[in-house]
Each structure stands twice: as C-alpha cells, then as structure tokens.
Enzyme design. Structure first.
Site, PDB file in Angstrom:
ATOM      1  N   THR A 129     -17.221  25.090  -5.009  1.00 29.92           N
ATOM      2  CA  THR A 129     -17.128  26.228  -5.922  1.00 29.92           C
ATOM      3  C   THR A 129     -16.959  25.793  -7.372  1.00 29.92           C
ATOM      4  OG1 THR A 129     -15.770  28.152  -6.535  1.00 29.92           O
ATOM      5  CG2 THR A 129     -14.652  26.343  -5.441  1.00 29.92           C
ATOM      6  N   GLU A 131     -14.989  27.165  -9.307  1.00 30.65           N
ATOM      7  CA  GLU A 131     -13.570  27.327  -9.633  1.00 30.65           C
ATOM      8  C   GLU A 131     -12.847  25.981  -9.688  1.00 30.65           C
ATOM      9  OE1 GLU A 131     -11.651  30.012 -10.408  1.00 30.65           O
ATOM     10  OE2 GLU A 131     -13.362  31.380 -10.394  1.00 30.65           O
ATOM     11  N   TYR A 153      -6.850  29.095  -4.219  1.00 31.71           N
ATOM     12  CA  TYR A 153      -8.212  29.038  -3.689  1.00 31.71           C
ATOM     13  C   TYR A 153      -8.921  27.776  -4.175  1.00 31.71           C
ATOM     14  CZ  TYR A 153     -13.238  29.952  -3.546  1.00 31.71           C
ATOM     15  OH  TYR A 153     -14.592  29.840  -3.362  1.00 31.71           O
ATOM     16  N   LYS A 157     -10.132  24.497  -2.070  1.00 30.50           N
ATOM     17  CA  LYS A 157     -11.536  24.090  -2.115  1.00 30.50           C
ATOM     18  C   LYS A 157     -11.688  22.649  -2.607  1.00 30.50           C
ATOM     19  CE  LYS A 157     -14.510  27.323  -0.816  1.00 30.50           C
ATOM     20  NZ  LYS A 157     -15.592  27.053   0.155  1.00 30.50           N
TER      21      LYS A 157
END
Length: 352
Positions: A129, A131, A153, A157
């Site tokens: 991701t 992010e 999150y 990840k």
C-alpha cells in the site's frame, strides 16, 4: 488450465481480479470468511460464469493457519493473489490488534503454509500500500522512497511487505509486492471517502440526505480506477523476476477537488466559506430555491495522524511490463457517481 487462489476475493479488488482471470481462462478459487450476514454482493454473478467455469469459493480465515495449509494443498495454485485485509486506515486506529492479526500475521501464516507445502513454482502477489510512505517529504513516491508508516494499518502492511521480501530472499519464493496507490470504483466500500461522497450526492438528489459530513478536505491522494489496477497484479506475475512495483496514476487530487468534481457532474457548483472546522460548502440543489450548506466539517472524521500527500511514480512498472492507467480522475468520478445515482433511483422506484 491455470489455477489462481485469491484471498479477499469478495472485496473490491478481489471481485475485479476474479472477473479478469476468469476471462483469461483461469480456474479461480477464492477465500471467503463465514459470516452470519450475506457478504458476496460483489462476486455473486461470478458463480455462474460460463456455466461450471465460475468462481470456486472456500470458507476460511487468515487467522487459521491449518485451514490455509489444507486449502493450498488441495488447490495447488499456480498463482496466489493475497488481497485480504482490514483495509480501512481510520478503523485501524480503533481496532489495532485485529488489524495487525489479519494483515501482518495473516500474511505470515499464508507464507508459512506455502513454504511448508514447498510450492516453489507458485507465483505470489502481495497487496502492499501507498500508506507505507506516510508523511515522507519525497513526492512523488517510488520504489526507493523510504517508508514512514503512520497508522496501525500501514504498520501492519509494512510488516507484510517486509516479511514477503524476507521470504523471497531467504527461501527464493516467487513473491511480488504491489505498492498500490488509492484505487476506487463503484464497488468501493461505503465507508471509504470516495464512495461516501458519491453516495451522499446521489441521496441528496433524491431528497434522502441534506448534507455531506467530511473530515480533512485538503489531504491529497493519487486516485485511480480499480479495474485498471488489477490488470497490473496479473502483469506483475508474468514478469521473470520477483520485485516490488509502485502502481499509480502520478496525479494527485485533494478530497476537496473530488467533492467539487462530483458536484459539478450533476451541475451543482460548490462555493466554500469559512476556515478550519467552520468551513462549509454551499450549493443549489435542483429542488431548492436558494443555496444551502451541502458540505460540513465534522472533526470526528479526522484521524489521530493524517497522511497529507500521496502521489505515486509508476515509471518502473511502465518500463518493465508496460502498465499505464487507462482511466482519468474525472472519468473515475463520473463512473462512481453515475452508478450510485442509478442505485438510488432504482431504490426509490422500488419503494414507490
């Protein structure tokens, strides 16, 4: 016939990927969690894809290592697409333990099952991701940009991303990490900001909602169209060397611009007044005689730490396997809004 196994098959990306692989003639298997409520809306039509060649579903969970082991031994897939996750950044602050268990340890359980079965020829795609980059100062971000994960999150990840690299190096497993920037569609979850905007506008047009309540309007994201992005997953696995790839459009837009673009599509220009949490968006709905407040800020939607600017550089993917986005930002907004307007109109007609 090649066999593919997709975790998170009933999510946005999983459903589009299953369609894509079925069209290519794959035998497609999907992992789905058993819940008391029916959660197959995105994939129900795939059960009957060309008769008996439809999607094959298996109940399971990333927290159950034994189940993963037995499923993979039974299916013996040529390709594995690992998409399952608790994928909402904001919710991860409220559920950090389960988010970490599903994303970080779930990825490890899957890799251990693959390694234990010695599926050495199986190609594995891991959904990473954007992010991971957090509030890095480098923009746009590419495969060499340092990671600065700033949410449960993203941190979970990051573990999944790194453990995939570790198993790729230590055990020579064929693992590709796809660092995907935001990608949306009419199948996006309704609690994600883009769907929240398009659904709210559709409801306003039917007089079922008065306002759109938002958090930070000025965060910038690189938004693409999900069906374009799942093609990159498959293309990645057709390359010879496992690697990491950024997939993005290279163009950033703020949440404010998404809202303005969506309202403009239905001929409702938005004008802004005020600052900070007191800022409001005004517009004239078709059934109104004067401008009303259509957008309002609610601080409860702000995150403890906000990632301000994510824009990706997918030059490496373009040069390696020729991937380019096909859908522009305005086309994406149009696709999503038209579908939600159609749903709301159909619902209103059904209810009389």
């Amino acid at each position: 016939m090649r066999r593919a196994f997709i975790t998170g098959v009933n999510g946005q990306d999983g459903s589009y990927l299953a369609e894509y692989l079925l069209r290519k003639g794959y035998e497609v298997h999907g992992l789905i969690r058993r819940t008391s409520s029916f959660n197959r809306g995105r994939i129900e039509h795939l059960h009957t894809y060309e008769g008996d060649k439809g999607l094959i579903l298996h109940y399971g969970d990333l927290i159950d290592a034994s189940n993963l082991f037995h499923l993979l031994r039974k299916i013996d897939p040529h390709e594995i697409y690992h998409l399952a996750a608790q994928s909402h950044v904001g919710i991860s602050f409220e559920t950090p333990l389960s988010t970490t268990n599903i994303i970080a340890l779930g990825t490890l359980r899957l890799l251990e099952a693959i390694r234990s079965l010695d599926l050495s020829e199986t190609k594995i795609y891991n959904a990473s991701t954007s992010e991971l980059y957090g509030n890095t100062t480098q923009c746009p971000q590419n495969e060499d940009t340092p990671f600065m994960a700033t949410s449960p999150y993203a941190i979970a990840k990051l573990y999944g991303h790194k453990i995939c690299e570790n198993y790729r190096d230590a055990y020579e497993m064929k693992i590709w990490n796809g660092i995907f920037f935001n990608h949306e569609s009419p199948r996006r979850g309704e609690n994600f900001v883009t769907r929240k905007i398009t659904i709210s506008i559709a409801k306003m047009l039917q007089k079922k909602q008065d306002k759109l309540y938002m958090g930070n309007l000025d965060v910038i994201r690189d938004w693409g169209y999900a069906p374009d992005y799942v093609e990159a997953m498959w293309q990645m696995l057709q390359t010879d060397k496992p690697d990491n790839y950024v997939i993005a459009t290279g163009v950033g837009h703020s949440v404010r611009q998404f809202i303005e673009c969506a309202f403009e599509y239905v001929d409702i220009p938005i004008s802004w007044k005020g600052k900070g949490i007191n800022e409001k968006g005004y517009g004239l709905l078709r059934h109104s005689k004067q401008k009303k407040i259509l957008v309002e800020i609610n601080p409860r939607y702000n995150r403890p730490i906000e990632v301000n600017r994510l824009i990706g550089d997918s030059t490496k993917a373009r040069k390696t396997f020729g991937w380019r986005p096909k859908t522009t930002f305005k086309e994406l907004v149009k696709i999503m809004l038209e579908e939600d307007i159609k749903r709301e109109e159909t619902t209103c007609k059904f209810l009389g």
